[in-house]
Design a protein around this motif. Sequence first.
Motif, short mmCIF file in Angstrom:
data_model
loop_
_atom_site.label_atom_id
_atom_site.label_comp_id
_atom_site.label_asym_id
_atom_site.label_seq_id
_atom_site.Cartn_x
_atom_site.Cartn_y
_atom_site.Cartn_z
N ARG A 202 0.82 -1.21 0.00
CA ARG A 202 0.00 0.00 0.00
C ARG A 202 0.86 1.26 0.00
O ARG A 202 0.49 2.28 -0.57
N GLY A 203 2.04 1.18 0.62
CA GLY A 203 2.94 2.32 0.70
C GLY A 203 3.40 2.85 -0.65
O GLY A 203 3.93 3.95 -0.74
N MET A 204 3.19 2.06 -1.72
CA MET A 204 3.60 2.52 -3.05
C MET A 204 2.73 3.69 -3.50
O MET A 204 3.14 4.48 -4.36
N GLY A 205 1.52 3.77 -2.97
CA GLY A 205 0.67 4.93 -3.24
C GLY A 205 -0.12 4.89 -4.53
O GLY A 205 -1.24 5.39 -4.58
N GLY A 225 6.15 -8.48 -7.45
CA GLY A 225 4.96 -8.96 -6.76
C GLY A 225 4.29 -7.83 -6.01
O GLY A 225 4.71 -6.67 -6.09
N ALA A 226 3.24 -8.17 -5.25
CA ALA A 226 2.52 -7.15 -4.51
C ALA A 226 1.80 -7.78 -3.32
O ALA A 226 1.58 -8.98 -3.29
N SER A 227 1.47 -6.93 -2.36
CA SER A 227 0.67 -7.41 -1.24
C SER A 227 -0.80 -7.33 -1.63
O SER A 227 -1.17 -6.67 -2.60
N ARG A 228 -1.65 -7.97 -0.83
CA ARG A 228 -3.08 -7.93 -1.09
C ARG A 228 -3.59 -6.49 -1.04
O ARG A 228 -4.45 -6.09 -1.83
N ALA A 229 -3.01 -5.68 -0.13
CA ALA A 229 -3.45 -4.29 0.00
C ALA A 229 -3.24 -3.53 -1.31
O ALA A 229 -4.08 -2.74 -1.72
N VAL A 257 8.69 -3.79 -0.23
CA VAL A 257 8.75 -2.33 -0.25
C VAL A 257 7.38 -1.73 0.08
O VAL A 257 6.41 -2.02 -0.62
N GLY A 258 7.33 -0.93 1.13
CA GLY A 258 6.06 -0.30 1.49
C GLY A 258 4.99 -1.31 1.87
O GLY A 258 3.80 -1.08 1.68
N ILE A 259 5.45 -2.45 2.40
CA ILE A 259 4.54 -3.52 2.83
C ILE A 259 4.61 -3.59 4.35
O ILE A 259 5.70 -3.73 4.92
#
Lengths: 316, 249
Positions: A202-205, A225-229, A257-259
Amino acid sequence: MSVLVLAEIDANGVVPQTRNAVTAALAINNDVHILVAGSDCAGQAGAAAKIAGVSKVLKADDAAYANGLAENVAELIKSVATSYSHVLVGATSFGKNVMPRAAALLDVQQISEITDVVDAETFVRPIYAGNALATVKSSDAVKIITVRATAFDPAAAEGGSAQIEDLASAGETGLSSFNGRELTKTERPELTQAGIIVSGGRGMGSGENFAILEELADKLGAAVGASRAAVDAGFVPNDYQVGQTGKVVAPELYIAVGISGAIQHLAGMKDSKVIVAINKDEEAPIFAVADYGLVGDLFKAVPELTSEIETRKSAR
Amino acid sequence: MKVLVPVKRVIDYNVKIRVKPDGSGVETQNVKMSMNPFDEISIEEAVRMKEAGVAEEVIAVSIGPQQAQETIRTALAMGADRGILVKTDANLEPLAVAKCLKALADKEQPEMIIVGKQAIDDDSNQTGQMTAALLGWAQATFASVVKIEDGSAQVTREVDGGLETITVKLPAVVTSDLRLNEPRYASLPNIMKAKKKPIDETSPADLGVDETPRLAVLTVAEPPKREGGAKVEDVAQLVDKLMNEAKVI
């Protein structure tokens, strides 16, 4: 009795997770057969026959199996399963779709996503997003199992010379039909196969901001990759998702990153060999599992990391 | 058409679970319980189908102890019309749950059953597929878009490499993935209204389902702890460690 592994195939051959399932099968019994179901699948059957440790390939070649529709493939598994002690498949979206249907047709309680084989009846599987490990013993006549690929090394793709036998089709159920596939186009490695993964949260904005992760990933030959958020927020497609409800990965290096490190995300990556976390919140739970934590602004740190790696690599 | 939606009462997704010291399972006493998040998505989808005039009735089913009634009430507050509690104190496995759902479907004759793709407690990802198999229905798992058009449903599925679209004949089982929709919060008036909506009660035995588990749980243990928590000062130090200590880049 022999053990059967259901292969997942695509246009290029046999999907790698099939070979992790072969390793799990070999831990149960050394007589392992592979079932290849497809349309014009002689090439894939040939590739399956070369997998080390496989003694026989069953090839079911029929238009009904062209796109892996669960209704048709499950009937095929049912037609052969009673000749085997176990039927396994990799826990991919294909395996997870098909196998429970086959299990119910056979009146068997499937054992999902095993991470260890204790003996021929006893298996370890994660529950509660991997926060607990259950050891379960099956009393069913045929054991139906999906295999978590990250827990078993893949069997070698070459080295075997199994015989290929034709298997009669179980026919077209006519319940569903395939319309099309829209695969995410990328030059980067596939998430579950990548040695290095750079993931954003989510921190990626925004989705646009993922560009800085892509630059870093390309420098490292990594997957993104990415988080669910981040998926929930619409930054990136769902097939980027790492976690309990997405993909489970275990690369050599995982850069988060930003997770923040929600339980459900940790479930998908905490078996990575080395974890790096970059987050401005020093209290973020991700730091508790990270081997190297960097507290700071990701928009400054990530580009700096990319250029630092470039400088050092060219200096070597 | 009629839509049936199973809803499972699970430990709330925000709760950090504790493994019981005797290895018999996970502590569920005095722990916050909620509806499985994927089941909220299923209820939302069914209610939206009703609001769009595609569905006439939405039935929420829960299989579990008396308290599972609260989970059904949540579904009713979100817009389901009535509930069915299949009461049992046993922890039913997915196959037994699917058998209960089949028996209910035989009775209620829904044209669609929308099931969460997995429950966040046992992470099995089986119930929808098994229910479809037992009913001899089509299945559309991991759905992110569902469109109903004369006697069939066109479903976009989340698969490993991206998206896939299939058409399934109705009746069918759909399992909901994350991006199918964003579930609503129940409003206070709707929570009050939900208290008046009917909930029928039955049991696995009434439905002719054998509760005997096929899997014996021998132990439940904590996974090995990861030794993390080390920090680096700056990017230069990080790259240094990754190259020379961890040797991963």
